[in-house]
Enzyme design. Structure first.
Site, PDB file in Angstrom:
ATOM      1  N   LYS A 112       1.017  -1.214   0.177  1.00  0.00           N
ATOM      2  CA  LYS A 112       0.028   0.044  -0.053  1.00  0.00           C
ATOM      3  C   LYS A 112       0.926   1.232  -0.023  1.00  0.00           C
ATOM      4  O   LYS A 112       0.342   2.449  -0.619  1.00  0.00           O
ATOM      5  CB  LYS A 112      -0.870   0.071   1.267  1.00  0.00           C
ATOM      6  CG  LYS A 112      -1.584  -1.209   1.366  1.00  0.00           C
ATOM      7  CD  LYS A 112      -2.722  -1.305   0.627  1.00  0.00           C
ATOM      8  CE  LYS A 112      -3.442  -2.592   0.711  1.00  0.00           C
ATOM      9  NZ  LYS A 112      -4.808  -2.820  -0.237  1.00  0.00           N
TER      10      LYS A 112
HETATM   11  C1  PLP Z   1      -1.044  -7.652   2.422  1.00  0.00           C
HETATM   12  C2  PLP Z   1      -1.970  -7.895   1.483  1.00  0.00           C
HETATM   13  N1  PLP Z   1      -2.107  -8.363   0.261  1.00  0.00           N
HETATM   14  C3  PLP Z   1      -3.083  -8.669  -0.510  1.00  0.00           C
HETATM   15  C4  PLP Z   1      -4.254  -7.662  -0.524  1.00  0.00           C
HETATM   16  C5  PLP Z   1      -5.220  -7.780  -1.493  1.00  0.00           C
HETATM   17  O1  PLP Z   1      -5.001  -6.508  -2.332  1.00  0.00           O
HETATM   18  P1  PLP Z   1      -6.129  -5.979  -3.273  1.00  0.00           P
HETATM   19  O2  PLP Z   1      -7.100  -5.393  -1.952  1.00  0.00           O
HETATM   20  O3  PLP Z   1      -5.628  -4.877  -3.976  1.00  0.00           O
HETATM   21  O4  PLP Z   1      -6.719  -7.009  -3.967  1.00  0.00           O
HETATM   22  C6  PLP Z   1      -4.240  -6.952   0.633  1.00  0.00           C
HETATM   23  C7  PLP Z   1      -5.348  -5.610   0.622  1.00  0.00           C
HETATM   24  O5  PLP Z   1      -5.638  -4.967  -0.041  1.00  0.00           O
HETATM   25  C8  PLP Z   1      -3.079  -6.785   1.442  1.00  0.00           C
HETATM   26  O6  PLP Z   1      -3.020  -5.767   2.312  1.00  0.00           O
HETATM   27  N1  LIG Z   2      -6.355  -5.351   2.195  1.00  0.00           N
HETATM   28  C1  LIG Z   2      -6.776  -3.749   2.073  1.00  0.00           C
HETATM   29  C2  LIG Z   2      -8.338  -3.645   1.860  1.00  0.00           C
HETATM   30  C3  LIG Z   2      -8.578  -2.306   1.558  1.00  0.00           C
HETATM   31  O1  LIG Z   2      -8.091  -2.109   0.336  1.00  0.00           O
HETATM   32  P1  LIG Z   2      -7.903  -1.171  -0.734  1.00  0.00           P
HETATM   33  O2  LIG Z   2      -6.794  -1.413  -1.698  1.00  0.00           O
HETATM   34  O3  LIG Z   2      -9.122  -0.785  -1.415  1.00  0.00           O
HETATM   35  O4  LIG Z   2      -7.602   0.009   0.190  1.00  0.00           O
HETATM   36  C4  LIG Z   2      -6.320  -3.317   3.533  1.00  0.00           C
HETATM   37  O5  LIG Z   2      -5.251  -3.628   3.974  1.00  0.00           O
HETATM   38  O6  LIG Z   2      -6.882  -2.356   4.091  1.00  0.00           O
END
Ligand code: PLP
Ligand SMILES: N[C@@H](CCOP(=O)(O)O)C(=O)O
Length: 463
Positions: A112
């Site tokens: 993120k």
């Molecule tokens: C460590 C981790 N892996 C994978 C995901 C999944 O990613 P996305 O929500 O972009 O599919 C998340 C949350 O978004 C996450 O925090």
């Molecule tokens: N896994 C995410 C969930 C939120 O996903 P986002 O990519 O839409 O912000 C988290 O860690 O909060």
């Protein structure tokens, strides 16, 4: 560059407007009106660039005239200057075919940061131009929360309310949010799941009483700028492994479908990608949707990979819109049906359009532990449970042996020490950059999982 809503009704916006708007006013998600294209020669010319410059090149067509090229480069240099690895998103080889793309070298140890470090700077830039302010309301299953808080803590014109599902994030994840002491940061633990929190966030954007008083902003992947920044590392990985002349497959641990949608965007822009493998845990709505066309949300089951404990996958709407004919009215109707029934069928066009690039696989808790053990015992790499789900899917997918398969390593193993220790017998230490996390005092409020409780709290506290 203009952006249009997947539901066809909201006004089209430019990049600065879309960054501040977050969710479209018709409840849809913004996407570029058309995909910018790079030729293979243009992509090849990006080989060897420092990450911050690569990021500027990939983002430039999306940003349009909202930022000058010089200003964009100043922001990417600042955003990626805070990463603990010079390559920002380094690749590590596991065996002859498998690689992991480490996306966790930012300040809060998850992928993120790659987007949110940039988004924080974009908020500052665009709000500064109009002397405006923004009330961010976000939902997190663990990682978006801390990355967003790190990116905006202490900013004068931004306030952040972050909702997390009580007891369903790891201790490290919770503390990374709740120990940040800044007057503009408000943490809320709700009774319920991430899906409940995300639904509340979307409802706030549509609540006229709230929006009459506050300009609401998004840090979730609702916000187009998040995805734009995530496209860059698909280019970075490809260029390091022989792209664009050689195709790669990517396996992406998936929950809200933002990260893997960024791979779809890279492919639309001309990056040769063999396959995008959507890796889910037992909360497998996406696996069912891609395999059988059945997009129906059940209750969320807590797993060792809590950040992927998601059943309503926000960005899937962007994919369905894009591969299903870009018909906003039809998309709005389909989503209304889903919101009412918590279930919908994909159209044939959506199924076939998605199948051209996407496959999926599901890992249960045993598969996740086994993948962590395999990576550690056979390759000497300690993976977090989310990455392990991606690796499990990568090894399950029938990808030709001459195509490199890159699993996105979405979090540092130290964010989930209990799960890693159960699988490998070893407890990963926290990197020093997170400091004295367990010595700091926490601050958060607990609220019932009702929209009214959360809205009233935000209305009382927001300045
Ligand atoms: C460590 C981790 N892996 C994978 C995901 C999944 O990613 P996305 O929500 O972009 O599919 C998340 C949350 O978004 C996450 O925090
Ligand atoms: N896994 C995410 C969930 C939120 O996903 P986002 O990519 O839409 O912000 C988290 O860690 O909060």
């Amino acid at each position: 560059m203009r952006y249009v809503s997947t539901r066809g009704e909201a006004p089209s916006l430019d990049f600065a407007e879309v960054t501040l708007a977050g969710l479209a006013s018709d409840g849809g998600l913004y996407v570029p009106e058309e995909w910018p294209q790079f030729s293979l020669d243009e992509i090849a010319a990006m080989r060897g660039l420092p990450y911050a410059e690569l990021a500027a090149r990939v983002m430039e067509p999306f940003v349009g005239d909202s930022l000058t090229p010089e200003r964009l480069r100043a922001l990417t240099a600042k955003a990626y200057g805070r990463f603990a690895h010079k390559a920002v998103t380094p690749l590590v080889q596991l065996d002859e075919q498998h690689w992991v793309l480490e996306l966790f070298h930012g300040p809060t140890l998850a992928f993120k940061d790659v987007a949110l470090q940039m988004l924080g700077l974009l908020f500052e830039e665009f709000l500064g131009r109009e002397e405006g302010s923004l009330t961010i309301v976000g939902a997190t299953s663990g990682d978006t929360g801390s990355a967003a808080i790190d990116a905006v803590a202490g900013l004068d014109n931004v306030e952040i309310f972050m909702l997390h599902p009580k007891g369903r994030v790891s201790d490290v994840q919770r503390r990374q949010m709740t120990t940040v002491r800044a007057p503009n940061v408000h943490n809320i633990a709700i009774d319920g799941s991430f899906d409940d929190a995300q639904a509340m966030v979307k409802r706030i954007f549509a609540d006229g009483d709230v929006t009459a008083k506050h300009r609401i902003g998004a840090v979730n992947s609702i916000n187009w700028a998040r995805l734009m920044a995530q496209v860059v590392y698909y280019f970075a990985a490809s260029l390091q492994l022989g792209g664009p002349e050689r195709k790669l497959a990517f396996s992406v641990p998936t929950g809200n479908f933002g990260d893997v949608f960024a791979g779809h965007v890279a492919a639309r822009m001309g990056l040769p990608i063999e396959r995008l493998i959507v890796a889910t845990n037992v909360n497998d709505i996406l696996h069912r949707a891609l395999g059988q066309g059945d997009y129906s949300a059940g209750t969320v089951t807590p797993t060792a990979a809590p950040s992927m404990d998601i059943q309503v996958s926000s960005n899937f709407e962007r994919l369905l819109f894009d591969v299903g004919g870009r018909n906003g009215a039809a998309m709005a109707e389909q989503m209304r049906g889903f919101e009412a029934d918590k279930a919908m069928r994909l159209t044939n066009a959506q199924r076939e359009g998605a199948a051209a690039l996407f496959t999926s696989a599901r890992a249960d808790e045993g598969d996740t532990s086994q993948a962590m053990r395999w990576a550690y015992e056979q390759c000497g790499e300690m993976l977090d449970p989310h990455t392990a789900i991606g690796l499990h899917a990568a090894r399950e997918a029938a990808i030709d042996s001459d195509v490199p398969v890159v699993t996105l390593a979405t979090a540092h193993p130290a964010k989930f020490p209990d799960a890693v220790e159960r699988a490998t017998g070893l407890r990963p230490p926290l990197p020093s950059r997170v400091g004295d996390l367990f010595a700091r005092e926490e601050s958060f409020i607990e609220l019932p999982g009702t929209y009214e409780a959360v809205r009233d709290h935000i209305m009382e506290r927001a300045s």
